[in-house]
Design an enzyme around this catalytic site. Sequence first.
Site, mmCIF file in Angstrom:
data_model
loop_
_atom_site.group_PDB
_atom_site.id
_atom_site.type_symbol
_atom_site.label_atom_id
_atom_site.label_comp_id
_atom_site.label_asym_id
_atom_site.label_seq_id
_atom_site.Cartn_x
_atom_site.Cartn_y
_atom_site.Cartn_z
ATOM 1 N N LYS A 1 -25.493 -3.933 30.165
ATOM 2 C CA LYS A 1 -25.662 -5.192 30.904
ATOM 3 C C LYS A 1 -26.391 -4.891 32.220
ATOM 4 O O LYS A 1 -27.523 -4.447 32.179
ATOM 5 C CB LYS A 1 -24.307 -5.872 31.068
ATOM 6 C CG LYS A 1 -23.714 -6.253 29.695
ATOM 7 C CD LYS A 1 -22.360 -6.922 29.761
ATOM 8 C CE LYS A 1 -21.811 -7.158 28.354
ATOM 9 N NZ LYS A 1 -20.433 -7.694 28.368
ATOM 10 N N THR B 1 -19.369 -1.654 29.870
ATOM 11 C CA THR B 1 -20.500 -1.499 28.965
ATOM 12 C C THR B 1 -21.610 -0.867 29.784
ATOM 13 O O THR B 1 -21.586 -0.879 31.020
ATOM 14 C CB THR B 1 -21.000 -2.857 28.425
ATOM 15 O OG1 THR B 1 -21.316 -3.695 29.530
ATOM 16 C CG2 THR B 1 -19.948 -3.539 27.557
ATOM 17 N N ARG C 1 -26.989 0.022 24.213
ATOM 18 C CA ARG C 1 -25.721 -0.617 23.870
ATOM 19 C C ARG C 1 -24.658 0.452 23.710
ATOM 20 O O ARG C 1 -24.757 1.314 22.833
ATOM 21 C CB ARG C 1 -25.848 -1.420 22.579
ATOM 22 C CG ARG C 1 -26.938 -2.458 22.641
ATOM 23 C CD ARG C 1 -26.689 -3.545 21.638
ATOM 24 N NE ARG C 1 -25.709 -4.470 22.137
ATOM 25 C CZ ARG C 1 -25.986 -5.494 22.944
ATOM 26 N NH1 ARG C 1 -27.210 -5.704 23.355
ATOM 27 N NH2 ARG C 1 -25.041 -6.304 23.344
ATOM 28 N N TYR D 1 -24.127 14.870 13.811
ATOM 29 C CA TYR D 1 -22.689 14.569 13.821
ATOM 30 C C TYR D 1 -21.999 15.524 14.770
ATOM 31 O O TYR D 1 -22.260 16.727 14.740
ATOM 32 C CB TYR D 1 -22.079 14.690 12.411
ATOM 33 C CG TYR D 1 -21.514 13.366 11.973
ATOM 34 C CD1 TYR D 1 -20.340 12.896 12.557
ATOM 35 C CD2 TYR D 1 -22.169 12.565 11.058
ATOM 36 C CE1 TYR D 1 -19.841 11.652 12.214
ATOM 37 C CE2 TYR D 1 -21.666 11.331 10.713
ATOM 38 C CZ TYR D 1 -20.500 10.873 11.287
ATOM 39 O OH TYR D 1 -20.011 9.645 10.955
ATOM 40 N N GLU E 1 -18.271 15.156 15.960
ATOM 41 C CA GLU E 1 -16.898 14.724 16.271
ATOM 42 C C GLU E 1 -16.226 15.703 17.210
ATOM 43 O O GLU E 1 -16.355 16.920 17.061
ATOM 44 C CB GLU E 1 -16.077 14.612 14.972
ATOM 45 C CG GLU E 1 -16.426 13.376 14.178
ATOM 46 C CD GLU E 1 -15.599 13.244 12.906
ATOM 47 O OE1 GLU E 1 -14.814 14.156 12.594
ATOM 48 O OE2 GLU E 1 -15.757 12.217 12.229
ATOM 49 N N ASP F 1 -12.274 -3.969 34.208
ATOM 50 C CA ASP F 1 -13.371 -4.027 33.235
ATOM 51 C C ASP F 1 -14.595 -4.556 33.970
ATOM 52 O O ASP F 1 -14.694 -5.753 34.250
ATOM 53 C CB ASP F 1 -12.964 -4.941 32.077
ATOM 54 C CG ASP F 1 -14.075 -5.106 31.046
ATOM 55 O OD1 ASP F 1 -15.205 -4.636 31.293
ATOM 56 O OD2 ASP F 1 -13.799 -5.708 29.985
#
Length: 417
Positions: free
Chosen positions: A226, A223, A232, A51, A53, A197
Amino acid sequence: MQALKETDPEIYELIRQEERYQVESVRLIPSENYVSRAVLEASGSVLTNKYSEGYPTRRYYEGQRYVDQLETMVIERAKTLFGAEHANVQPYSGSPANLAVYCALLKPGDKIMGMALPHGGHLSHGWNISVTGQFWKSVQYTVDRETRRLDYDAVREMALRERPQMIVAGATAYPRQIDFRIFGEIAKEVGALLLADIAHIAGLVVAGAHPSPFPYADVVTTTVHKTLRGPRGAMILCRKEFADRIDRSVFPGLQGGPHNHTTAAIGVALKEASTPAFKHYGHQIVRNARAMAEELMDRGFDLVSGGTDNHLILVDLTNKNVPGKKAARALEKAAIICNYNTVPYDPRKPFNPSGIRLGTPAVTSRGMGEEQMRQVAGWIDQVIRQVNDDAAIARIGEEVRSMCRGFPAPGIVLDGD
Ligand SMILES: *Cc1c(COP(=O)(O)O)cnc(C)c1O
């Protein structure tokens, strides 16, 4: 995957079957790809245990000595590869990345002007069933009815009339290059911010096979799974002046802890994308799409906009009298995987539209070239012509699978190989 096999044979078996399926089919979904073994290894690493953050050196947890180095390195790679002043590599995926941009730079009720979904835009560009079309006012530009291409004069007119706070340039089903320079001019003229985008075309941009949105866009989202051939996930790239607002919007605005295993895998993909081999890959994607498009047109297929100059092809099957969904299902039986898709000004409903969408990023990752693309176009033609003949389709499937055996899929080692 020995441990997986012992702990959970059911999940193991499904993954093995999916692996074989990915190897033994021609995968033409333009948003899909094959990642390298190195990307898979980073994705499946112990970084999933962490973790963290916050951002490097500004975390809300101790124990970040390696994670901080990792994220800093990946940010630097992203900035270098795209020539960006700032990069945020934490967005969980493309849609959350776009949402983070709107939350960062718009007030509720401000106006977004994006490309309409049925004309190739993405849900997250302000389409009405997405929250991006509900929390913000939204107007949507379309392609021209005749050319089925973007008409930049019409986009400019709409921008002057509507005065949006943000213009979104980018698409998910548009087979032509996007002129980010003109979009930049229009945005400047009306005092809007420009979001580019490049989710679909990021790999082409890196390779120099599609013009870059830099320096015209204020913010760029993409992204990474792709054409960029990463895990991902997504990234936001922007000018320094927006850096703080973007970072605070991603965390703590919208997300909690970053997916560090994904960050690592993004880093690997960015390293791979900075090689000469990747440049070649990006250009080959485009050459392959063009070869497939030409063969399809020679066989009487109606391609939206009359062809392609990127990685994807939108086929309007109206003149073949086969609806898109029926075509896509028949092709799947022949081991050719694509998706049914709305075409601009489609008279049919979105759940059973007139077109199919084809793309070459994944097959190009396997080393297939123009010759194979023409062959695939031939099989597509045969399937569509015999769309009700299951036996003929099964025979075509055998030929497709046989061709696939000659082109190993990156990242996949089948059991027993
Ligand atoms: C794929 C895509 C996205 C969204 O990506 P997800 O990771 O599926 O949320 C956003 N914008 C465009 C243009 C896309 O093609």
